[in-house]
Write a protein that holds these residues in place. Structure first.
Motif, PDB file in Angstrom:
ATOM      1  N   LEU A 121       0.866  -1.183   0.000  1.00 56.54           N
ATOM      2  CA  LEU A 121       0.000   0.000   0.000  1.00 56.54           C
ATOM      3  C   LEU A 121       0.902   1.232   0.000  1.00 56.54           C
ATOM      4  CD1 LEU A 121      -3.060   0.667   0.057  1.00 56.54           C
ATOM      5  CD2 LEU A 121      -2.773   1.154   2.491  1.00 56.54           C
ATOM      6  N   ARG A 122       0.916   1.954  -1.112  1.00 57.79           N
ATOM      7  CA  ARG A 122       1.871   3.032  -1.304  1.00 57.79           C
ATOM      8  C   ARG A 122       1.403   4.346  -0.689  1.00 57.79           C
ATOM      9  NH1 ARG A 122       5.394   1.428  -5.375  1.00 57.79           N
ATOM     10  NH2 ARG A 122       6.734   3.004  -4.424  1.00 57.79           N
ATOM     11  N   THR A 123       2.338   5.280  -0.536  1.00 54.11           N
ATOM     12  CA  THR A 123       2.153   6.663  -0.073  1.00 54.11           C
ATOM     13  C   THR A 123       1.632   6.770   1.358  1.00 54.11           C
ATOM     14  OG1 THR A 123      -0.110   7.080  -0.898  1.00 54.11           O
ATOM     15  CG2 THR A 123       1.723   7.382  -2.467  1.00 54.11           C
ATOM     16  N   VAL A 124       1.800   5.704   2.165  1.00 53.02           N
ATOM     17  CA  VAL A 124       1.470   5.802   3.591  1.00 53.02           C
ATOM     18  C   VAL A 124       2.690   6.380   4.303  1.00 53.02           C
ATOM     19  CG1 VAL A 124       0.789   4.564   5.674  1.00 53.02           C
ATOM     20  CG2 VAL A 124      -0.041   3.799   3.421  1.00 53.02           C
ATOM     21  N   PRO A 125       2.563   7.488   5.025  1.00 54.84           N
ATOM     22  CA  PRO A 125       3.739   8.078   5.672  1.00 54.84           C
ATOM     23  C   PRO A 125       4.272   7.155   6.779  1.00 54.84           C
ATOM     24  CG  PRO A 125       1.746   9.189   6.401  1.00 54.84           C
ATOM     25  CD  PRO A 125       1.338   8.277   5.288  1.00 54.84           C
ATOM     26  N   PRO A 126       5.576   7.200   7.050  1.00 54.16           N
ATOM     27  CA  PRO A 126       6.213   6.233   7.953  1.00 54.16           C
ATOM     28  C   PRO A 126       6.139   6.639   9.419  1.00 54.16           C
ATOM     29  CG  PRO A 126       7.890   7.614   6.978  1.00 54.16           C
ATOM     30  CD  PRO A 126       6.584   8.072   6.386  1.00 54.16           C
ATOM     31  N   VAL A 127       4.943   6.812   9.940  1.00 52.53           N
ATOM     32  CA  VAL A 127       4.796   7.252  11.330  1.00 52.53           C
ATOM     33  C   VAL A 127       4.931   6.073  12.295  1.00 52.53           C
ATOM     34  CG1 VAL A 127       3.344   8.468  12.982  1.00 52.53           C
ATOM     35  CG2 VAL A 127       3.327   9.147  10.571  1.00 52.53           C
ATOM     36  N   THR A 128       4.169   5.014  12.075  1.00 50.49           N
ATOM     37  CA  THR A 128       4.293   3.844  12.961  1.00 50.49           C
ATOM     38  C   THR A 128       5.645   3.158  12.796  1.00 50.49           C
ATOM     39  OG1 THR A 128       3.197   2.428  11.321  1.00 50.49           O
ATOM     40  CG2 THR A 128       1.807   3.433  13.019  1.00 50.49           C
ATOM     41  N   ASP A 129       6.340   3.478  11.709  1.00 53.47           N
ATOM     42  CA  ASP A 129       7.665   2.912  11.486  1.00 53.47           C
ATOM     43  C   ASP A 129       8.664   3.341  12.549  1.00 53.47           C
ATOM     44  OD1 ASP A 129       7.746   1.934   8.224  1.00 53.47           O
ATOM     45  OD2 ASP A 129       6.145   3.240   8.895  1.00 53.47           O
ATOM     46  N   LEU A 130       8.370   4.403  13.274  1.00 51.84           N
ATOM     47  CA  LEU A 130       9.216   4.779  14.393  1.00 51.84           C
ATOM     48  C   LEU A 130       9.355   3.628  15.384  1.00 51.84           C
ATOM     49  CD1 LEU A 130       7.798   8.373  15.010  1.00 51.84           C
ATOM     50  CD2 LEU A 130      10.044   7.805  14.069  1.00 51.84           C
ATOM     51  N   LEU A 131       8.359   2.739  15.429  1.00 50.48           N
ATOM     52  CA  LEU A 131       8.401   1.568  16.302  1.00 50.48           C
ATOM     53  C   LEU A 131       8.780   0.295  15.558  1.00 50.48           C
ATOM     54  CD1 LEU A 131       5.123   2.070  18.412  1.00 50.48           C
ATOM     55  CD2 LEU A 131       7.431   2.923  18.899  1.00 50.48           C
ATOM     56  N   THR A 132       8.412   0.197  14.288  1.00 53.79           N
ATOM     57  CA  THR A 132       8.436  -1.106  13.618  1.00 53.79           C
ATOM     58  C   THR A 132       9.555  -1.309  12.617  1.00 53.79           C
ATOM     59  OG1 THR A 132       6.973  -0.348  11.830  1.00 53.79           O
ATOM     60  CG2 THR A 132       5.915  -1.239  13.819  1.00 53.79           C
ATOM     61  N   VAL A 133      10.347  -0.267  12.286  1.00 57.37           N
ATOM     62  CA  VAL A 133      11.230  -0.369  11.128  1.00 57.37           C
ATOM     63  C   VAL A 133      12.226  -1.521  11.231  1.00 57.37           C
ATOM     64  CG1 VAL A 133      12.844   1.375  12.055  1.00 57.37           C
ATOM     65  CG2 VAL A 133      12.767   0.908   9.598  1.00 57.37           C
ATOM     66  N   ALA A 134      12.839  -1.716  12.394  1.00 64.09           N
ATOM     67  CA  ALA A 134      13.826  -2.795  12.512  1.00 64.09           C
ATOM     68  C   ALA A 134      13.163  -4.160  12.378  1.00 64.09           C
ATOM     69  CB  ALA A 134      14.567  -2.692  13.845  1.00 64.09           C
ATOM     70  N   ALA A 135      11.978  -4.306  12.972  1.00 65.44           N
ATOM     71  CA  ALA A 135      11.270  -5.575  12.894  1.00 65.44           C
ATOM     72  C   ALA A 135      10.802  -5.859  11.472  1.00 65.44           C
ATOM     73  CB  ALA A 135      10.080  -5.569  13.849  1.00 65.44           C
ATOM     74  N   VAL A 136      10.276  -4.852  10.801  1.00 66.13           N
ATOM     75  CA  VAL A 136       9.821  -5.021   9.424  1.00 66.13           C
ATOM     76  C   VAL A 136      10.999  -5.428   8.539  1.00 66.13           C
ATOM     77  CG1 VAL A 136       8.998  -3.775   7.404  1.00 66.13           C
ATOM     78  CG2 VAL A 136       7.803  -3.540   9.581  1.00 66.13           C
ATOM     79  N   ALA A 137      12.132  -4.772   8.709  1.00 60.59           N
ATOM     80  CA  ALA A 137      13.309  -5.108   7.912  1.00 60.59           C
ATOM     81  C   ALA A 137      13.739  -6.550   8.128  1.00 60.59           C
ATOM     82  CB  ALA A 137      14.458  -4.162   8.254  1.00 60.59           C
ATOM     83  N   SER A 138      13.509  -7.076   9.305  1.00 59.82           N
ATOM     84  CA  SER A 138      13.947  -8.431   9.634  1.00 59.82           C
ATOM     85  C   SER A 138      13.082  -9.513   9.005  1.00 59.82           C
ATOM     86  CB  SER A 138      13.966  -8.611  11.159  1.00 59.82           C
ATOM     87  OG  SER A 138      14.857  -7.698  11.764  1.00 59.82           O
TER      88      SER A 138
END
Length: 615
Positions: A346-363
């Motif tokens: 789902l494109r163009t969603v700003p990365p706000v919740t990514d402040l918590l999830t980015v490392a986990a998502v990358a994994s």
């Protein structure tokens, strides 16, 4: 394995947007071959590498024990780090073929003077020639003088001799450690700071690398840029005049200003350093997403601080290598596997919740040691519109052991030949527990009689004309936008945003209500979108509610609730969790995905589901 030619479009229709930036290059024919290697051996006991396995007595390799590196300047030789096993005891001459070593592979079909297609560079190097050296275990990279190569945190030097020559014998090889001072009064003694992921700058003088910092319940990573300086007294290379690649103006992709959350897609947020562009003017890195859950490669000007997004595909992009002429790059990416799209399509969603999830998502990109990487060719400017590049091995040859066998996945780093006509990359075979056993994914039978689980591939662009690599002038030590490194300094710490309710305004309309409840071991972010649009072409509504819980420095769990809908030129898309939410945990060091509940993304008529647990 026979050579085979592939020709594919390599264009994935994940967006309806038309390309109006730069012309899209046409796909080109690519020939893939496998390079010959020493015999592989499952029995690692002393003396197991007998003449039956290697009649010349030049070693056997552990079944997983090889990482290929870069070409020597002549383009006819490729470096690799290998783990030799089964060597006989001294005084047998073959006893030197033991442990982690740096060696060279022929790429032009010829052999060395002893008849082998490989040569070990560091086997038998006297102890006095390698004082302080560490493991030769990662990312071998050659200098353009042809007499030196970097492996792990060491530089292997053969003086005035070319590394591939018969004159470069073990007694002439020196292995010098690379050291970054970590205290203000260490007088350049001791092991120094722990550094990793080293990448040589094209000017052959500077170096990029990363460090992990463990603080309380969390783990942080910082990237550096510095000058390599030979320390003759200490018989090593020191990293001097280094900079920590954090903006002095504290820019980021997401910031808070008063009652507003501000999203700046060109904010400086250098994550893990991955190298440099071909001309050395930009640093390449895995950065904080600018579209939620979409892990991309970015480039930042060393002198300008200007950020450029290199990849946009909603997969996971990581290892990357620019050609010497700076016109092309190869990136290893999950694109084409649908591994990540349940999170990121789902494109163009700003990365706000990514402040918590980015490392986990990358994994999620890996299943333990299994990587879902494939090598992709793109021009200098990268993804745009409908252009997502050309898969190097994107043919229909998917039989066991073939060039596009899905059980063989690429490992870092792909490397270009200096003349721009070939790329070398290595692949790893999926074995238990990444498949089979309790894992729902069955394992494929190993197609190789010696049980090898790694191989080196050579991709040749058969219609290209060889070019002469440019000489890159020496760059300045100064990075104006970064923080000068001082040995013993405390690494900068991230100050959590003040808890409260904020407003995020879309660049082209609408807004979102954002609530931060950030703690030490447990944090929550809630975002509700109201006709939010960053491009004026796609409008986002709905909400996400994510809670993270820190279980250890590397292990976290997440409770995720999502109900988003986007409508516009990218199609109609939704990102929804099951009624009971999506709950998962992952260790960023082991990458084993375990979830309860579901998170599903649908774009038009295509549904992207999460992978099964531990697979």
């Amino acid at each position: 394995m026979t050579s085979m030619t592939i020709f594919i479009a390599g264009i994935l229709g994940l967006t309806r947007a038309a390309c109006a930036i730069e012309p899209i290059p046409s796909p080109e024919p690519i020939s893939i071959t496998e390079l010959p290697l020493p015999p592989f051996l499952g029995n690692t006991s002393e003396g197991a590498c007998t003449a039956d396995f290697n009649p010349r007595g030049t070693g056997c390799i552990a079944q997983t024990g090889l990482n290929s590196g870069s070409f020597l300047p002549d383009g006819k030789h490729l470096t690799a780090t290998v783990e030799f096993v089964g060597a006989p005891a001294a005084p047998d001459p073959a006893h030197i073929y033991s442990g982690q070593q740096l060696f060279i592979i022929k790429t032009d079909g010829t052999t060395f003077s002893n008849g082998d297609t490989w040569k070990c560079l560091t086997c038998g190097v006297p102890a006095e020639n390698q004082v302080g050296a560490t493991a030769l275990d990662a990312y071998p990279q050659t200098f353009m003088d042809g007499t030196r190569a970097m492996a792990g945190t060491n530089i292997v030097d053969c003086g005035s001799y070319q590394l591939y020559s018969d004159d470069c014998t073990p007694d002439k090889v020196y292995i010098y450690p690379i050291r970054l001072s970590d205290t203000s009064n260490d007088n350049y003694t001791g092991t120094g700071a722990s550094i990793r992921e080293l990448r040589l700058h094209p000017d052959q003088v500077h170096l990029g690398f990363d460090t992990f910092v463990f603080s309380g319940p969390s783990i942080g990573e910082f990237s550096f840029y510095g000058r390599l300086q030979f320390n003759e007294t200490g018989s090593r290379y020191d990293v001097v005049n280094a900079s920590v690649l954090i903006s002095t103006s504290a820019q980021s992709v997401i910031t808070v200003n008063g009652s507003e959350v501000v999203f700046d897609p060109e904010g400086i947020a250098v994550g893990e350093l991955r190298g440099f562009t071909g001309d050395g003017s930009e640093i390449l890195y895995v950065g904080n997403p600018v579209e939620s859950c979409n892990i991309d490669i970015f480039a930042i000007g060393i002198t300008t601080g200007k950020v450029r997004r290199v990849t946009e595909h909603p997969g996971y992009a990581d290892p990357i290598s620019y050609s010497y002429d700076n016109n092309w790059f190869i990136v290893l990416d999950t694109r084409g596997t649908d591994r990540m799209e349940f999170l990121s399509a789902l494109r163009t969603v700003p990365p706000v919740t990514d402040l918590l999830t980015v490392a986990a998502v990358a994994s999620v990109r890996n299943n333990g040691v299994r990587r879902f990487f494939r090598p992709w060719l793109l021009d200098h400017d990268g993804d745009r519109g409908l252009y997502f590049g050309q898969q190097l091995n994107g043919n229909n040859n998917t039989a066991p052991g073939d060039t596009n066998d899905p059980y063989w996945n690429s490992g870092a780093d792909p490397r270009w030949s200096p003349d721009g006509t070939r790329v070398a990359y290595y692949e790893m075979f999926a074995v238990s527990p990444a498949c089979g056993g309790t894992n729902p994914l069955p394992c494929e039978s190993n197609p190789y009689a010696d049980g090898r689980q790694v191989r080196v591939m050579l991709a040749e662009f058969t219609t290209r004309t060889p070019t002469t690599p440019p000489i890159i002038p020496e760059h300045s030590d100064e990075v104006p936008w970064a923080i000068p490194y001082k040995p013993g300094m405390s690494m900068p710490t991230f100050t959590p945003f003040p808890n409260g309710v904020y407003t995020l305004y879309g660049a082209q309309g609408g807004h979102a209500n954002v609530t931060f409840a950030l703690g030490t071991t447990s944090s929550n972010i809630v975002v509700t979108y109201h006709n939010y649009t960053v491009d004026g072409k796609n409008v986002l509504n709905g909400y996400e509610n994510v809670t993270s819980n820190t279980l250890s420095q590397t292990l976290s769990s997440f409770d995720w609730y999502s109900d988003l809908i986007s409508e516009g030129t990218n199609g109609v898309g939704t990102k929804k969790t099951s009624a009971d939410g999506f709950h998962f945990q992952i260790d960023v060091m082991t990458n084993e995905f375990v979830a309860n509940g579901t998170l599903t993304t649908v774009v038009d008529d295509t549904t992207y589901n999460q992978p099964c647990n531990e697979c």
